[in-house]
Design a protein around this motif. Sequence first.
Motif, PDB file in Angstrom:
ATOM      1  N   ILE A  41       0.874  -1.174   0.000  1.00 26.37           N
ATOM      2  CA  ILE A  41       0.000   0.000   0.000  1.00 26.37           C
ATOM      3  C   ILE A  41       0.911   1.222   0.000  1.00 26.37           C
ATOM      4  O   ILE A  41       1.745   1.377   0.899  1.00 26.37           O
ATOM      5  N   ARG A  42       0.747   2.073  -0.999  1.00 26.72           N
ATOM      6  CA  ARG A  42       1.645   3.207  -1.198  1.00 26.72           C
ATOM      7  C   ARG A  42       0.878   4.494  -1.448  1.00 26.72           C
ATOM      8  O   ARG A  42      -0.288   4.473  -1.833  1.00 26.72           O
ATOM      9  N   SER A  43       1.551   5.608  -1.288  1.00 28.04           N
ATOM     10  CA  SER A  43       1.030   6.894  -1.747  1.00 28.04           C
ATOM     11  C   SER A  43       1.026   6.847  -3.265  1.00 28.04           C
ATOM     12  O   SER A  43       2.046   6.503  -3.874  1.00 28.04           O
ATOM     13  N   SER A  44      -0.096   7.166  -3.882  1.00 31.40           N
ATOM     14  CA  SER A  44      -0.111   7.133  -5.345  1.00 31.40           C
ATOM     15  C   SER A  44       0.627   8.324  -5.941  1.00 31.40           C
ATOM     16  O   SER A  44       0.960   8.318  -7.122  1.00 31.40           O
ATOM     17  N   LEU A  45       0.925   9.337  -5.134  1.00 30.68           N
ATOM     18  CA  LEU A  45       1.648  10.508  -5.627  1.00 30.68           C
ATOM     19  C   LEU A  45       3.156  10.295  -5.654  1.00 30.68           C
ATOM     20  O   LEU A  45       3.837  10.759  -6.563  1.00 30.68           O
ATOM     21  N   THR A  46       3.677   9.580  -4.644  1.00 31.44           N
ATOM     22  CA  THR A  46       5.131   9.437  -4.518  1.00 31.44           C
ATOM     23  C   THR A  46       5.615   7.990  -4.577  1.00 31.44           C
ATOM     24  O   THR A  46       6.809   7.757  -4.699  1.00 31.44           O
ATOM     25  N   LEU A  47       4.697   7.042  -4.422  1.00 34.70           N
ATOM     26  CA  LEU A  47       4.983   5.618  -4.300  1.00 34.70           C
ATOM     27  C   LEU A  47       5.783   5.283  -3.041  1.00 34.70           C
ATOM     28  O   LEU A  47       6.270   4.167  -2.887  1.00 34.70           O
ATOM     29  N   ALA A  48       5.864   6.234  -2.110  1.00 31.37           N
ATOM     30  CA  ALA A  48       6.449   5.959  -0.799  1.00 31.37           C
ATOM     31  C   ALA A  48       5.438   5.138   0.002  1.00 31.37           C
ATOM     32  O   ALA A  48       4.236   5.182  -0.277  1.00 31.37           O
TER      33      ALA A  48
END
Length: 110
Positions: A73-80
């Motif tokens: 599960i990641r931030s869709s903006l940064t993939l962090a």
Amino acid sequence: IGVHTVREPSSLAMSSRNGYLTSEQRNQASQLNNTLQDIVNLVNSGANDYPKLEQQAKTTLIQQGWLVDYISIRSSLTLAPAKDTDSQLVVLGAAKLANTRLIDNIEFLR
């Protein structure tokens, strides 16, 4: 630039790799997308222990005969890795069913 995933009626992401699947495996292959969708539903219901959700999803797939590379599960903006403060998320998955490695993802708002 992201684009929508084109899917078969079973929810399986369309891919040339699907040609390697037997008809029985094709039926089973939608489990990857279903598992990712379960995570989306849990997060939208208030679950926020992302590592626990990822591990539960991996365990579910393994019990169904998959060899899981990752569920994340990641931030869709940064993939962090996702944090509680992120509202734009993506759940990503890669796993092998027999000899075929399938990948999928679902972007969503929390």
